[in-house]
Design an enzyme around this catalytic site. Structure first.
Site, short mmCIF file in Angstrom:
data_model
loop_
_atom_site.label_atom_id
_atom_site.label_comp_id
_atom_site.label_asym_id
_atom_site.label_seq_id
_atom_site.Cartn_x
_atom_site.Cartn_y
_atom_site.Cartn_z
N GLY A 18 1.89 4.52 -1.20
CA GLY A 18 1.16 5.43 -2.08
C GLY A 18 -0.30 5.54 -1.72
O GLY A 18 -1.00 6.44 -2.19
N HIS A 71 -11.19 23.54 -31.37
CA HIS A 71 -12.15 22.76 -32.17
C HIS A 71 -11.41 21.66 -32.92
O HIS A 71 -10.35 21.91 -33.50
CB HIS A 71 -12.84 23.70 -33.17
CG HIS A 71 -13.78 22.99 -34.10
ND1 HIS A 71 -15.06 22.66 -33.74
CD2 HIS A 71 -13.60 22.53 -35.37
CE1 HIS A 71 -15.65 22.04 -34.75
NE2 HIS A 71 -14.78 21.96 -35.76
N MET A 124 0.80 -1.22 0.00
CA MET A 124 0.00 0.00 0.00
C MET A 124 0.84 1.28 0.00
O MET A 124 0.34 2.34 0.35
CB MET A 124 -0.95 0.00 1.20
CG MET A 124 -2.06 -1.03 1.09
SD MET A 124 -3.19 -0.74 -0.30
CE MET A 124 -4.07 0.70 0.30
#
Length: 461
Positions: free
Chosen positions: A44, A444, A42
């Site tokens: 992190g 766009h 574990m």
């Protein structure tokens, strides 16, 4: 490890997001920091190991699966890839902190001896750590409801367990239709499982407006996910190779035979066996650590960050918690949880549902004079990206103050919603009007330019 005492300026209990950020920052400033994590799996915290990173990686892989891909083989390859990714993240987290000159990572379970001292290990390997300031960042864990046979069933799994199994369940029952349950329903249906969601409430997504919830429900049903609401699960019984879930709807009994049962009934703060009582740290009735707006506990030198303090259970909230605590330790001390406004949330179904601020019904209940804009993604001419990537399902909705033109809230069920919502939240925090967001210039083709059209489509006031 030998029976010894270690002294530090700051002790951080738990390697979660808030804790590791605080530890790294203080370490860079020359503070002596000890970061304590009970499991070497574990480093992190929840997010890179069993939470955000692996689940969103599974969202990605499930979405790439083709009909020609054999479900079990494809799923197994996907899990292997995801586990390799989390292993890299875990190693990077450990190295980033343990290699710092002023930070030491210790692996073991913590138990308070007094308000300034924590013990790790037993017997000759017992280590005592004393610090001027202590940050508790132990996170949360899945809740298993007290349903006869559920906990004992060999087919019962938490989300943390399910994502590490390489066997794809042919039939998956999900107990709970909240964000976690629906996200996993979407993932595993796309991998090829037959998924049934059993939700106790009359409807899923009941905190959203009816039109948004209906659009999301239609998408989930369209994916082939079965959703049963108003469910009261009464028992789970294991057979030779599967399990039978017994439940009632309107007092009518039903049974469901499945290969796996995912429990998605929420998560509870991890405070058990920490010895908080010895330290004089008070907790709530639900087991969360009591904190003030600066995240101080009942002991002024002890802070609680992340899920363990009972706040919103999101990695980005834990990150902001670290900023509040660091401001107390090395800043002006003015930053607080009251500064948080327009905090967005995302349900990573496909497409994702991202929300921020007030719903239409909340705004009306609060007495706002509002106007509502809404449009189906498929009908937004200014959003060709949705057609380019072939994901035109969903709806975009804004709730706007009719008097001030301020954005009160938004619900975006669309491609890229998890990114779009951050733009909306930023606009809300800085007082950017709806008309300004509508007339802004966007690249766009992009999903953001949908705002040009949706914000001008008033459907009610």
């Amino acid at each position: 490890m030998t029976n010894d005492t270690l002294r530090a300026d700051v002790l951080v209990i738990g390697f979660g997001k808030g804790g590791k950020i605080a530890a790294a920052t203080l370490g860079r400033l020359g503070r002596r920091v000890v970061l304590l994590e009970q499991s070497d799996r574990m480093y992190g915290g929840t997010c890179p190991n069993v939470g955000c990173v692996p689940t969103k990686a599974l969202v990605h892989h499930s979405g790439l699966r083709r009909e020609a891909d054999a479900a079990q083989e494809y799923y197994e390859r996907s899990v292997d890839k995801v586990q390799a990714l989390t292993a890299r993240f875990r190693a990077n987290n450990y190295d980033a902190l343990n290699n710092a000159d002023t930070v030491m990572v210790v692996t073991g379970r913590a138990e308070f001896l007094d308000s300034y001292t924590v013990a790790v290990g037993v017997g000759k390997d017992r280590l005592s750590i004393t610090a001027k300031h202590i940050l508790i960042n132990t996170g949360s864990e899945p809740i298993i409801p007290d349903i006869p046979g559920l906990r004992a069933s060999k087919h019962t799994l938490t989300s943390e367990e399910l994502i590490q199994r390489t066997e794809l369940p042919e039939r998956l029952a999900i107990l709970g239709g909240g964000y976690l349950g629906l996200e996993f329903a979407s993932i595993y249906r796309r991998f090829g499982s037959r998924v049934t969601v059993l939700e106790s409430s009359p409807a899923i997504l009941r905190h959203e407006d009816d039109d948004v919830a209906a659009a999301a429900t239609d998408i989930l049903l369209g994916e082939g996910i079965e959703i049963r609401t108003g469910v009261q699960v009464s028992a789970v019984r294991d057979g030779e190779s599967d399990a039978t879930v017994t439940y009632r709807i309107d007092d009518v009994p039903h049974t469901l035979d499945v290969d796996a049962i995912l429990v998605a009934a929420g998560r509870a703060p991890v405070t058990r066996d920490l010895g908080l009582g010895v330290a004089g740290v008070r907790t709530t009735e639900r087991g969360a650590i009591q904190v003030d707006e600066h995240l101080r506990t009942s002991q002024p030198h002890i802070y609680a960050l992340g899920d363990v303090n009972g706040g919103p259970q999101f990695t980005y909230i834990s990150l902001d918690d670290s900023r509040i605590v660091l401001d107390q330790l090395i800043g002006t001390g003015k930053r607080s949880t009251a500064d948080r406004v327009a905090i967005p949330h995302t349900l990573f179904m496909t497409p994702p549902l991202a929300t921020v601020g007030l719903t239409e019904k909340e705004a009306r209940r609060a007495g706002h004079q509002i106007k509502v804009t809404r449009k189906a993604v498929a009908d937004i001419a200014a959003m060709p990206r949705a057609h380019v990537v072939e994901e035109t399902r969903g709806v975009m909705k804004f709730v706007i103050d009719a008097d001030t033109d301020e954005i009160l809230g938004a619900a975006l069920l669309s491609i890229d919603a998890q990114e779009l919502i951050n733009t909306v939240a930023l606009a809300m925090r800085h007082g950017i009007k709806a008309s300004e967001l509508q007339t802004a210039v966007y690249t766009h083709p992009s999903s953001t330019e949908a705002f040009n059209e949706v914000l001008g489509t008033i459907v009610s006031s």
